[in-house]
Design a protein around this motif. Structure first.
Motif, PDB file in Angstrom:
ATOM      1  N   VAL A  98       3.159   2.579 -18.800  1.00 47.38           N
ATOM      2  CA  VAL A  98       3.707   1.415 -19.512  1.00 47.38           C
ATOM      3  C   VAL A  98       4.307   0.405 -18.539  1.00 47.38           C
ATOM      4  CG1 VAL A  98       5.492   0.666 -21.126  1.00 47.38           C
ATOM      5  CG2 VAL A  98       4.082   2.643 -21.661  1.00 47.38           C
ATOM      6  N   VAL A  99       5.147   0.885 -17.607  1.00 50.41           N
ATOM      7  CA  VAL A  99       5.810  -0.045 -16.690  1.00 50.41           C
ATOM      8  C   VAL A  99       4.835  -0.621 -15.675  1.00 50.41           C
ATOM      9  CG1 VAL A  99       8.006   1.138 -16.970  1.00 50.41           C
ATOM     10  CG2 VAL A  99       6.496   1.786 -15.084  1.00 50.41           C
ATOM     11  N   THR A 100       3.683   0.020 -15.494  1.00 48.50           N
ATOM     12  CA  THR A 100       2.677  -0.523 -14.583  1.00 48.50           C
ATOM     13  C   THR A 100       1.828  -1.588 -15.265  1.00 48.50           C
ATOM     14  OG1 THR A 100       2.606   1.570 -13.368  1.00 48.50           O
ATOM     15  CG2 THR A 100       0.766   0.051 -13.060  1.00 48.50           C
ATOM     16  N   LEU A 140       1.533  -5.113  -9.634  1.00 53.55           N
ATOM     17  CA  LEU A 140       0.782  -6.226  -9.055  1.00 53.55           C
ATOM     18  C   LEU A 140      -0.695  -5.881  -8.938  1.00 53.55           C
ATOM     19  CD1 LEU A 140       0.425  -8.898  -7.571  1.00 53.55           C
ATOM     20  CD2 LEU A 140       1.247  -7.775  -5.488  1.00 53.55           C
ATOM     21  N   LEU A 141      -1.004  -4.641  -8.546  1.00 55.51           N
ATOM     22  CA  LEU A 141      -2.401  -4.228  -8.437  1.00 55.51           C
ATOM     23  C   LEU A 141      -3.085  -4.248  -9.790  1.00 55.51           C
ATOM     24  CD1 LEU A 141      -4.694  -3.102  -6.664  1.00 55.51           C
ATOM     25  CD2 LEU A 141      -3.775  -0.806  -7.091  1.00 55.51           C
ATOM     26  N   LEU A 162       0.817  -1.214   0.000  1.00 57.21           N
ATOM     27  CA  LEU A 162       0.000   0.000   0.000  1.00 57.21           C
ATOM     28  C   LEU A 162       0.848   1.260   0.000  1.00 57.21           C
ATOM     29  CD1 LEU A 162      -2.833   1.194   0.152  1.00 57.21           C
ATOM     30  CD2 LEU A 162      -2.697   1.046   2.646  1.00 57.21           C
ATOM     31  N   VAL A 163       1.978   1.254   0.734  1.00 59.80           N
ATOM     32  CA  VAL A 163       2.808   2.468   0.834  1.00 59.80           C
ATOM     33  C   VAL A 163       3.402   2.863  -0.516  1.00 59.80           C
ATOM     34  CG1 VAL A 163       4.864   3.463   1.918  1.00 59.80           C
ATOM     35  CG2 VAL A 163       3.289   2.078   3.272  1.00 59.80           C
ATOM     36  N   PRO A 164       4.003   1.945  -1.306  1.00 64.68           N
ATOM     37  CA  PRO A 164       4.508   2.369  -2.627  1.00 64.68           C
ATOM     38  C   PRO A 164       3.413   2.892  -3.549  1.00 64.68           C
ATOM     39  CG  PRO A 164       5.484   0.278  -1.984  1.00 64.68           C
ATOM     40  CD  PRO A 164       4.395   0.554  -1.006  1.00 64.68           C
ATOM     41  N   VAL A 165       2.235   2.302  -3.491  1.00 61.31           N
ATOM     42  CA  VAL A 165       1.138   2.785  -4.333  1.00 61.31           C
ATOM     43  C   VAL A 165       0.745   4.198  -3.917  1.00 61.31           C
ATOM     44  CG1 VAL A 165      -1.264   2.400  -4.982  1.00 61.31           C
ATOM     45  CG2 VAL A 165       0.319   0.468  -4.825  1.00 61.31           C
TER      46      VAL A 165
END
Length: 491
Positions: A46-48, A65-66, A2-5
């Motif tokens: 793109v990288v997501t 991942l999400l 959750l923190v990186p998002v």
């Protein structure tokens, strides 16, 4: 996760606010900043999203991942809906109106084609699959290093157990790394042939051979057949002597090789090993279960050749392979008829069934012999190579077949189960007469096959079959000193 998002979301909001502020302060600076911010946004998108469609990319961030979870859920749900639509369409394809049937059938085909797309696995399952693909070479190197560091024979067992479930036959690469000869003249280094290592190495070689047989037929390269041949030869040499020739797992492996191989050499080696297991003249014991299983293997191979239409083709190329398969059937019955193999009491009621199976297999022998046209190809010389191969196979078959006929004469099954039919002898005599005309130009010329005798044969006629087989056997054996030399005759 959750923190990186949240950090990515905060960065996006900050950049949007910064661009809005710059447009209110200075147009040129805002335009330049908007360009770089837009490029950054495109890179983030793109990288997501790329890991959801290309697993080999290196961008596997938590936000990816999400997105992958959302894409996987949506895609798999759509596939389930399409499968449900296929069932609905199939219920309406029986309409009496042509255009209605056409509409529903077309819709069914489209939905079915889309629903056959593979479903996405979970992120964890995809990671395990990816790690398994990339860690094969590392596992092999680690296992080899562990053995050479400790020289502990148990490392071979651990290597076999840990790599037995892997794909692409990693144990074959382990054997090559251990300098075990696959494709050359050596078997193994001296350290691997010690008494306490030989048994473990033989199990490893057998497991590697069975891994080679699991390789998909479309993925087999030109080295597959030579590797299988070398591994099987090593198995027959390295398996401890007290287990030969009735190693059950090795017998099954030989059957699988015979059913899958396209190489003449591998087929002959596999069938010959099965024949060795039930050889009536072998000093090794042979139980009824082995006889029944080997007979079943020969039956399945004969049936496969007949169904695929390869019987005549293989007979015109390597007839000795076909004859070895029928030699297995003859030896199986000889083991039972000569009392070498004791029939257990629960199986005595199935003896007639065993005789019927052998009779059905032997009755198809004429279909596996080369036609006269193939033997006479290139007259007046003829096809000498094919005739030599045929005479070699007949020399192996006629002796046991004559003994089987003699055993039938002495048994009470003469009227009940005629194992050797008259048309089989007729075809053998005709084919040998044709081959003899090629190998012995001064012998009698080939003629049409004799007319079959009536089915209700008397005991005297049965004795006639034995006499004909013995005369045919003597005729074939008399040719061996001229063609193959006296060594093979004395052997």
């Amino acid at each position: 996760m959750l923190v990186p998002v949240l950090l990515q979301l905060a960065l996006i909001i900050f950049l949007i606010g910064l661009v809005i502020l710059l447009w209110n302060l200075h147009t040129i600076v805002a335009a330049v900043s908007s360009t770089f911010t837009g490029l950054l946004f495109v890179f983030l998108v793109v990288v997501t999203g790329l890991p959801s469609y290309r697993w080999d990319c290196c961008y596997r961030a938590p936000q990816a991942l999400l997105v992958y979870t959302i894409v996987r859920t949506t895609r798999n749900k759509i596939a389930d809906i399409l499968q449900w639509c296929v069932k609905i369409c199939s219920a309406h394809t029986s309409s009496r109106f042509f255009f209605v049937r056409l509409w529903w059938s077309t819709l069914q085909q489209c939905c079915g084609m889309l629903s056959r797309a593979p479903k996405y696995p979970t992120w964890q399952a995809q990671e395990r699959l990816d790690l398994r693909k990339q860690s094969g070479a590392l596992n092999i190197e680690t296992a080899i290093t562990a053995y050479y560091t400790t020289l502990d024979p148990l490392c071979l067992d651990r290597m076999r157990i840990s790599l037995s479930g892997e794909t692409d036959a990693p144990l074959v690469r382990c054997l090559r790394a251990l300098d075990v000869g696959i494709g050359n003249g050596t078997i193994a280094p001296a350290a691997l042939l010690k008494q306490n290592v030989r048994g473990r190495l033989s199990s490893m070689v057998l497991t590697a051979l069975r891994q080679m047989l699991t390789v998909d037929s479309k993925s087999r390269d030109d080295l597959w057949e030579p590797t299988v041949q070398r591994l099987f030869s090593m198995c027959t040499v390295m398996v401890p002597g007290e287990q030969l020739p009735h190693n059950g797992l090795l017998l099954k492996t030989a059957f699988y090789i015979a059913m899958q191989t396209t190489s003449t050499e591998n087929l002959y080696t596999a069938l010959n090993y099965l024949a060795t297991a039930v050889n009536v003249d072998s000093p090794m014991p042979c139980d009824y279960l082995t006889v029944s299983h080997v007979l079943s293997a020969a039956e399945q191979w004969i049936e496969k050749q007949q169904l695929s239409g390869e019987a005549q083709q293989s007979a015109s190329i390597a007839p000795q392979n076909n004859i070895v398969a029928f030699n297995i059937v003859v030896h199986c019955m000889l083991c039972v008829m000569t009392k070498k193999t004791a029939i257990p009491d629960p199986q005595r009621d199935h003896f007639e069934s065993l005789c019927a199976r052998a009779c059905g297999a032997l009755s198809s022998l004429p279909n596996f012999l080369p036609p006269g046209e193939a033997l006479l190809n290139g007259m007046p010389q003829g096809n000498e190579d094919l005739c030599n191969a045929l005479s070699f196979g007949l020399q192996l078959l006629l002796g046991p077949l004559t003994r089987l006929s003699q055993s039938i004469d002495a048994s009470n099954l003469v009227h009940e189960t005629p194992l050797i039919h008259e048309d089989v002898i007729d075809k053998l005599e005709y084919v040998w007469g044709t081959a003899e005309a090629v190998l012995r130009p001064t012998s009698r010329s080939p003629g049409p096959p004799p007319s079959p005798l009536p089915q209700n044969m008397s005991p005297r006629t049965r004795l006639g079959i034995t006499s004909r087989l013995r005369a045919l056997q003597d005729d074939v054996n008399s040719l061996f000193p001229q063609v193959f030399g006296p060594v093979l005759v004395t052997a």
